[in-house]
Design a protein around this motif. Sequence first.
Motif, PDB file in Angstrom:
ATOM      1  N   ALA A  91       3.898   9.445   2.276  1.00 25.41           N
ATOM      2  CA  ALA A  91       4.107   8.013   2.509  1.00 25.41           C
ATOM      3  C   ALA A  91       5.024   7.403   1.463  1.00 25.41           C
ATOM      4  CB  ALA A  91       2.764   7.285   2.524  1.00 25.41           C
ATOM      5  N   GLU A  92       4.836   7.771   0.210  1.00 27.32           N
ATOM      6  CA  GLU A  92       5.677   7.220  -0.845  1.00 27.32           C
ATOM      7  C   GLU A  92       7.117   7.707  -0.715  1.00 27.32           C
ATOM      8  OE1 GLU A  92       3.588   6.000  -4.677  1.00 27.32           O
ATOM      9  OE2 GLU A  92       2.783   8.006  -4.315  1.00 27.32           O
ATOM     10  N   ALA A  93       7.290   8.963  -0.381  1.00 26.24           N
ATOM     11  CA  ALA A  93       8.649   9.490  -0.198  1.00 26.24           C
ATOM     12  C   ALA A  93       9.320   8.840   1.005  1.00 26.24           C
ATOM     13  CB  ALA A  93       8.582  11.010  -0.016  1.00 26.24           C
ATOM     14  N   LEU A  94       8.569   8.638   2.070  1.00 21.42           N
ATOM     15  CA  LEU A  94       9.123   8.022   3.270  1.00 21.42           C
ATOM     16  C   LEU A  94       9.532   6.575   3.005  1.00 21.42           C
ATOM     17  CD1 LEU A  94       9.640   8.713   6.292  1.00 21.42           C
ATOM     18  CD2 LEU A  94       7.403   7.705   6.781  1.00 21.42           C
ATOM     19  N   ALA A  95       8.757   5.880   2.168  1.00 17.88           N
ATOM     20  CA  ALA A  95       9.062   4.483   1.857  1.00 17.88           C
ATOM     21  C   ALA A  95      10.406   4.353   1.164  1.00 17.88           C
ATOM     22  CB  ALA A  95       7.960   3.900   0.990  1.00 17.88           C
ATOM     23  N   LEU A  96      10.748   5.330   0.339  1.00 17.57           N
ATOM     24  CA  LEU A  96      12.037   5.297  -0.354  1.00 17.57           C
ATOM     25  C   LEU A  96      13.199   5.530   0.609  1.00 17.57           C
ATOM     26  CD1 LEU A  96      11.119   7.312  -3.573  1.00 17.57           C
ATOM     27  CD2 LEU A  96      11.450   4.837  -3.366  1.00 17.57           C
ATOM     28  N   ALA A  97      12.952   6.395   1.604  1.00 19.39           N
ATOM     29  CA  ALA A  97      14.019   6.764   2.536  1.00 19.39           C
ATOM     30  C   ALA A  97      14.163   5.773   3.686  1.00 19.39           C
ATOM     31  CB  ALA A  97      13.756   8.173   3.082  1.00 19.39           C
ATOM     32  N   GLN A  98      13.037   5.173   4.112  1.00 12.73           N
ATOM     33  CA  GLN A  98      13.042   4.288   5.277  1.00 12.73           C
ATOM     34  C   GLN A  98      12.237   3.021   4.985  1.00 12.73           C
ATOM     35  OE1 GLN A  98      12.131   7.828   8.213  1.00 12.73           O
ATOM     36  NE2 GLN A  98      13.054   6.155   9.387  1.00 12.73           N
ATOM     37  N   PRO A  99      12.869   2.004   4.460  1.00  5.37           N
ATOM     38  CA  PRO A  99      12.147   0.780   4.085  1.00  5.37           C
ATOM     39  C   PRO A  99      11.481   0.065   5.253  1.00  5.37           C
ATOM     40  CG  PRO A  99      14.332   0.873   3.086  1.00  5.37           C
ATOM     41  CD  PRO A  99      14.286   1.967   4.095  1.00  5.37           C
ATOM     42  N   GLY A 100      11.905   0.347   6.480  1.00  8.45           N
ATOM     43  CA  GLY A 100      11.340  -0.343   7.634  1.00  8.45           C
ATOM     44  C   GLY A 100      10.066   0.266   8.175  1.00  8.45           C
ATOM     45  N   VAL A 101       9.489   1.225   7.462  1.00 11.40           N
ATOM     46  CA  VAL A 101       8.277   1.913   7.913  1.00 11.40           C
ATOM     47  C   VAL A 101       7.091   1.454   7.088  1.00 11.40           C
ATOM     48  CG1 VAL A 101       7.127   4.149   8.131  1.00 11.40           C
ATOM     49  CG2 VAL A 101       9.532   3.918   8.758  1.00 11.40           C
ATOM     50  N   ALA A 102       5.976   1.177   7.747  1.00 16.14           N
ATOM     51  CA  ALA A 102       4.714   0.866   7.068  1.00 16.14           C
ATOM     52  C   ALA A 102       3.707   1.962   7.395  1.00 16.14           C
ATOM     53  CB  ALA A 102       4.181  -0.489   7.522  1.00 16.14           C
ATOM     54  N   TRP A 103       3.010   2.446   6.376  1.00 13.28           N
ATOM     55  CA  TRP A 103       1.992   3.485   6.580  1.00 13.28           C
ATOM     56  C   TRP A 103       0.635   2.859   6.284  1.00 13.28           C
ATOM     57  CZ3 TRP A 103       3.208   9.235   5.934  1.00 13.28           C
ATOM     58  CH2 TRP A 103       2.106  10.015   6.336  1.00 13.28           C
ATOM     59  N   LEU A 104      -0.214   2.786   7.310  1.00 15.37           N
ATOM     60  CA  LEU A 104      -1.536   2.188   7.185  1.00 15.37           C
ATOM     61  C   LEU A 104      -2.585   3.276   6.976  1.00 15.37           C
ATOM     62  CD1 LEU A 104      -1.407  -0.363  10.160  1.00 15.37           C
ATOM     63  CD2 LEU A 104      -0.379  -0.553   7.875  1.00 15.37           C
ATOM     64  N   PHE A 105      -3.407   3.086   5.973  1.00  9.76           N
ATOM     65  CA  PHE A 105      -4.560   3.949   5.735  1.00  9.76           C
ATOM     66  C   PHE A 105      -5.805   3.115   6.017  1.00  9.76           C
ATOM     67  CE2 PHE A 105      -1.277   6.059   3.356  1.00  9.76           C
ATOM     68  CZ  PHE A 105      -1.607   7.411   3.366  1.00  9.76           C
ATOM     69  N   MET A 106      -6.538   3.476   7.066  1.00 13.19           N
ATOM     70  CA  MET A 106      -7.719   2.712   7.457  1.00 13.19           C
ATOM     71  C   MET A 106      -8.967   3.564   7.232  1.00 13.19           C
ATOM     72  SD  MET A 106      -8.832   1.425  11.253  1.00 13.19           S
ATOM     73  CE  MET A 106      -7.388   0.398  11.453  1.00 13.19           C
ATOM     74  N   GLY A 107      -9.858   3.069   6.386  1.00 11.89           N
ATOM     75  CA  GLY A 107     -11.097   3.796   6.193  1.00 11.89           C
ATOM     76  C   GLY A 107     -11.640   3.675   4.788  1.00 11.89           C
ATOM     77  N   LEU A 108     -12.612   4.550   4.506  1.00  7.63           N
ATOM     78  CA  LEU A 108     -13.261   4.635   3.207  1.00  7.63           C
ATOM     79  C   LEU A 108     -13.527   6.098   2.899  1.00  7.63           C
ATOM     80  CD1 LEU A 108     -15.959   1.806   3.543  1.00  7.63           C
ATOM     81  CD2 LEU A 108     -13.879   1.690   2.163  1.00  7.63           C
ATOM     82  N   GLY A 109     -13.934   6.383   1.675  1.00  7.55           N
ATOM     83  CA  GLY A 109     -14.309   7.752   1.342  1.00  7.55           C
ATOM     84  C   GLY A 109     -13.890   8.139  -0.056  1.00  7.55           C
ATOM     85  N   PHE A 110     -14.017   9.396  -0.349  1.00  9.15           N
ATOM     86  CA  PHE A 110     -13.823   9.932  -1.692  1.00  9.15           C
ATOM     87  C   PHE A 110     -12.471   9.554  -2.298  1.00  9.15           C
ATOM     88  CE2 PHE A 110     -12.323  13.380  -4.466  1.00  9.15           C
ATOM     89  CZ  PHE A 110     -13.334  13.394  -5.422  1.00  9.15           C
ATOM     90  N   HIS A 111     -11.404   9.631  -1.492  1.00  6.79           N
ATOM     91  CA  HIS A 111     -10.049   9.396  -2.011  1.00  6.79           C
ATOM     92  C   HIS A 111      -9.604   7.940  -1.907  1.00  6.79           C
ATOM     93  CE1 HIS A 111      -8.854  13.412  -3.118  1.00  6.79           C
ATOM     94  NE2 HIS A 111      -9.170  13.894  -1.941  1.00  6.79           N
TER      95      HIS A 111
END
Length: 400
Positions: free
Chosen positions: A240-260
């Motif tokens: 996700a971080e690498a993609l954000a640098l290459a494609q600013p128009g992309v949003a990556w949503l993480f939905m949930g809970l847990g260890f990480h």
Amino acid sequence: MHIAVFSQYHTNPDCPATSRHYSLLAHLAKSHRVTLITTRTWEAQRLTQAYPWLPEGVEMRAAEVPYENKMGVARRVLSFGQYAAYAVREGLKLERPDVIWGISTPLTAAWAAAQVAKRRGVPWVFEVQDLWPSFPIAMGAVPTRWAQNRLFALEKSLYHSARHILPLSPDMTRYVENRGIAPSKITTVLNGTDLDLAALATPENVAKLRAESGLEGKQVILYAGTFGRANDIPTLVAAAEALALAQPGVAWLFMGLGFHEPLVRAAARRCPAIRLVPPQPRHAVFSWFKLADISVVSFLDLPVLDANSPAKFYDSLAVGTPVVVTNQGWTKQLVEQQACGWYAPAGNAPALQQLLTDVLAQPQLLIETGRRGQQAAATQFNRQRIAQTIQEILETSSVV
């Protein structure tokens, strides 16, 4: 017919969980008496009050046994043992059932079902949701050879004592067969999805959600589920971080809970393209999947995880959103054979980033791939049809 159901974790569509058995129990209770022996673990975690806690006609006996994904091994073992002890006590008090349905995980829930079935002299059906004990052993949760051997012996005894076995994927079925169980005793029943809830993801609801979330004009990638140790979350964050640098128009949503969750939260603070979305109730999650251009279903590169039957896989396809899978089992074969998604190797963030870059550049491909996935969901993954199959197996198995 009286069906006793042993399931440690009962949820309903108000919860941020798959609620598989809510749908199945609702179907069974239309024709039979159903008694559910469970815990109240999820009841306090309801996010809405849109649905009754139990389907109409289902009776419940519930223990106060806490459980969280963040728990360590010792605390989890205690939780499993507390439920198993409660379930055996309550199962022996029940009016004699005609058949018992024992649902693993954990394996101790199925053990409790088997114990009550033996003492009451009734048949039982074993639903295999995850491969226990192979999964916790692969994750390093059972370090001693003695304990591993005892758990494998227990697993084998449960397979043999059950009247019928219901694995949740083709790979799980092969695993059970390789333990010496006759194919005639096994029926694959996929995890599946709720098409009636998927229908709530209307264009109007999705457009409203997109506007409220500030995602207009964005291409969206979604990971929805547990941030568990087995889910390869660090790889997703790196991609996700690498993609954000290459494609600013992309949003990556993480939905949930847990260890990480702390890892995801930290990434969201330093990278605006990564967003941490709070867990959503079951009935609302489909609009999030529909909003996304693509979803990711990830696991560590462990053979035992290839057999998984994750709800988010089916839910995404149900609304026409294609899926990237990272294990090499039956889901990889399905998305490739039916052209409803793609495969990226687990643990390889650059490969995942490149795949996502390529497919996001082809909007028409995303639409066509999603359409094929939605067709597969309608014909193969409908929980109402799965419920009918399970009902027929329970009815047949109850005949002594």
